[in-house]
Design an enzyme around this catalytic site. Structure first.
Site, PDB file in Angstrom:
ATOM      1  N   CYS A 324       0.841  -1.188   0.000  1.00 26.43           N
ATOM      2  CA  CYS A 324       0.000   0.000   0.000  1.00 26.43           C
ATOM      3  C   CYS A 324       0.882   1.245   0.000  1.00 26.43           C
ATOM      4  CB  CYS A 324      -0.899   0.008   1.223  1.00 26.43           C
ATOM      5  SG  CYS A 324      -1.773  -1.535   1.443  1.00 26.43           S
ATOM      6  N   TYR A 353      21.836  -8.075  -4.683  1.00 23.74           N
ATOM      7  CA  TYR A 353      21.146  -6.986  -3.985  1.00 23.74           C
ATOM      8  C   TYR A 353      19.639  -7.052  -4.235  1.00 23.74           C
ATOM      9  CZ  TYR A 353      25.947  -5.223  -3.788  1.00 23.74           C
ATOM     10  OH  TYR A 353      27.301  -5.086  -3.592  1.00 23.74           O
TER      11      TYR A 353
HETATM   12  C1  LIG Z   1      29.813  -3.418  -1.725  1.00 25.15           C
HETATM   13  C2  LIG Z   1      31.260  -3.504  -1.800  1.00 25.15           C
HETATM   14  C3  LIG Z   1      31.878  -4.216  -2.836  1.00 25.15           C
HETATM   15  C4  LIG Z   1      31.113  -4.804  -3.987  1.00 25.15           C
HETATM   16  O1  LIG Z   1      30.566  -3.804  -4.780  1.00 25.15           O
HETATM   17  P1  LIG Z   1      29.769  -4.176  -6.135  1.00 25.15           P
HETATM   18  O2  LIG Z   1      29.288  -2.864  -6.634  1.00 25.15           O
HETATM   19  O3  LIG Z   1      28.678  -5.091  -5.738  1.00 25.15           O
HETATM   20  O4  LIG Z   1      30.747  -4.832  -7.060  1.00 25.15           O
HETATM   21  C5  LIG Z   1      33.250  -4.359  -2.790  1.00 25.15           C
HETATM   22  N1  LIG Z   1      33.975  -3.806  -1.790  1.00 25.15           N
HETATM   23  C6  LIG Z   1      33.422  -3.106  -0.784  1.00 25.15           C
HETATM   24  C7  LIG Z   1      34.279  -2.541   0.273  1.00 25.15           C
HETATM   25  C8  LIG Z   1      32.046  -2.924  -0.763  1.00 25.15           C
HETATM   26  O5  LIG Z   1      31.496  -2.206   0.217  1.00 25.15           O
END
Ligand SMILES: *Cc1c(COP(=O)(O)O)cnc(C)c1O
Length: 386
Positions: A324, A353
């Site tokens: 909603c 994600y």
């Molecule tokens: C989230 C993150 C990643 C991975 O990032 P992607 O965009 O999913 O490739 C790598 N290193 C750190 C420190 C992160 O916070």
């Protein structure tokens, strides 16, 4: 975009909504990345830490990057032998007690607290380099890592704690970079980190260049150019040092689908809407990224109830869920040839994600099912293949 196996699976009238992961798609994609990239690869577990995903990736990566004590314990329990790098801001004392192959230290205070533990640990200092990052999907500006002048404070702490082994520098500066942009950024990191490591007298230094490889949700067929990145990064590498990346999204985005069905189709103030079972409390990605999640409609002529079967044809339609709130939108004003009640809608690129970043209990609808498809079940624990 939809694999034959997924089509067959939807024909079995499964309970929907469901997340469906094709482990062979993931296996092939990870193999491609491994073959193309001649430096160390850690998978950033936060993109999707499901056990079957981790197990499928394990043969193709050098280890895993974890961003909390919870992730660390989870990955350890799934893959006891895996190499782990532990990063993330705001590590607690309890988290700093957890053994990891590498700890990415985020601040001088964190380093001092780690030093106070009095136990050996292998650390990389996380650098937060300024630089023009306009145009990237997500610049990691904010409390991540240390400015070059702040990182200097670490040298004194390290000198007084010889049980800490300084291994090198870590940097994850932005997300959503294509291969040429990422090469430029990798070079920028190395241009700063190499002289710094030399000054700090690090032997055989390690440089973790981060993740952030682009995933274009508007072009599901156009993946990050791992081959070009691999060639260019190989040219940047120097003997005696270890280069490393830690991608997440670009590894697992493509192997997952959120599959659901149409509950209602109706016009409202000049717009067509299809209301789908479930919602963005299961797949929050299109809300966080403000994009249209790519999808395929599988028509079901037997849909609907009684004589009525609401549908739309050659229309622009907005796909929403059962929440909603007007924010519960998967895709906005997208052209479809036809869509009606009972049709199945499979959202692609839902492998990273997706479920794990979603506000899953909002409105208390039934949770989705989870399915891990694989052609050769011998390679996977039986519980993971339906
Ligand atoms: C989230 C993150 C990643 C991975 O990032 P992607 O965009 O999913 O490739 C790598 N290193 C750190 C420190 C992160 O916070």
């Amino acid at each position: 975009m939809l694999t034959d196996r997924l089509r067959e699976w939807t024909a079995t009238s499964p309970r929907l909504p469901a997340f469906v992961y094709d482990l062979d798609v993931l296996d092939a994609h990870a193999r491609r990345i491994r073959d193309a990239v001649p430096i160390e690869i850690l998978y950033a577990a936060k993109a999707n830490p499901d056990a079957p995903i981790l197990r499928t990736l394990a043969p193709h990566v050098d280890g895993f990057e974890v961003a909390s004590g919870g992730e660390l314990r989870h990955v350890r329990s799934v893959l006891p032998e895996a190499r782990l790098a532990f990063g993330g801001p705001g590590k607690t004392d309890a988290e700093l007690d957890l053994p990891a192959d590498r700890i990415h230290v985020e601040s001088p205070y964190e380093l001092a607290r780690l030093a106070a533990k009095g136990r050996p640990a292998d650390v990389l200092l996380r650098a937060n380099l300024a630089g023009d990052r306009t145009g990237v999907a997500l610049a990691m500006s904010g409390p991540f890592g240390m400015d070059p002048d702040v990182i200097e404070e670490c040298r004194e702490i390290l000198a007084s704690a010889p049980w800490l082994r300084l291994r090198g520098v870590h940097a994850h500066l932005a997300s959503g970079l294509d291969a040429p942009e990422l090469v430029v950024q990798s070079r920028e990191i190395l241009d700063w980190a190499r002289p710094w490591a030399e000054k700090a007298e690090i032997e055989d230094p390690e440089f973790n260049l981060g993740g952030g490889m682009a995933v274009d949700y508007a072009a599901p067929g156009a993946t990050f150019d791992w081959e070009a990145y691999g060639r260019k990064i190989a040219a940047l590498a120097r003997p005696g040092e270890t280069l490393r990346i830690e991608p997440g999204r670009a590894v697992t985005a493509y192997c997952g689908w959120y599959v659901t069905d149409v509950l209602d189709v109706k016009p409202a103030h000049g717009r067509w809407y299809a209301v789908l079972r479930g919602g963005t409390m299961h797949l929050r990605t299109p809300v966080t990224k403000q994009h249209d999640q790519p999808f395929t409609v599988l028509r079901n002529p037997a849909g609907g109830s009684g004589a009525r079967r609401p549908s739309a044809h050659d229309a622009e339609i907005t796909l929403v869920g059962q929440l909603c709130t007007p924010k519960d939108v998967f895709a906005r004003d997208v052209s479809v040839a036809g869509i009606g009640v009972g049709d199945v809608v499979a959202f692609g690129m839902a492998g990273a994600y997706g479920w794990n970043i979603s506000h899953r209990d909002f409105l208390m609808h039934d949770p989705p099912g989870f399915h891990y498809l694989a052609g050769d079940p011998r390679g996977y624990p039986p519980s993971e293949v339906p």
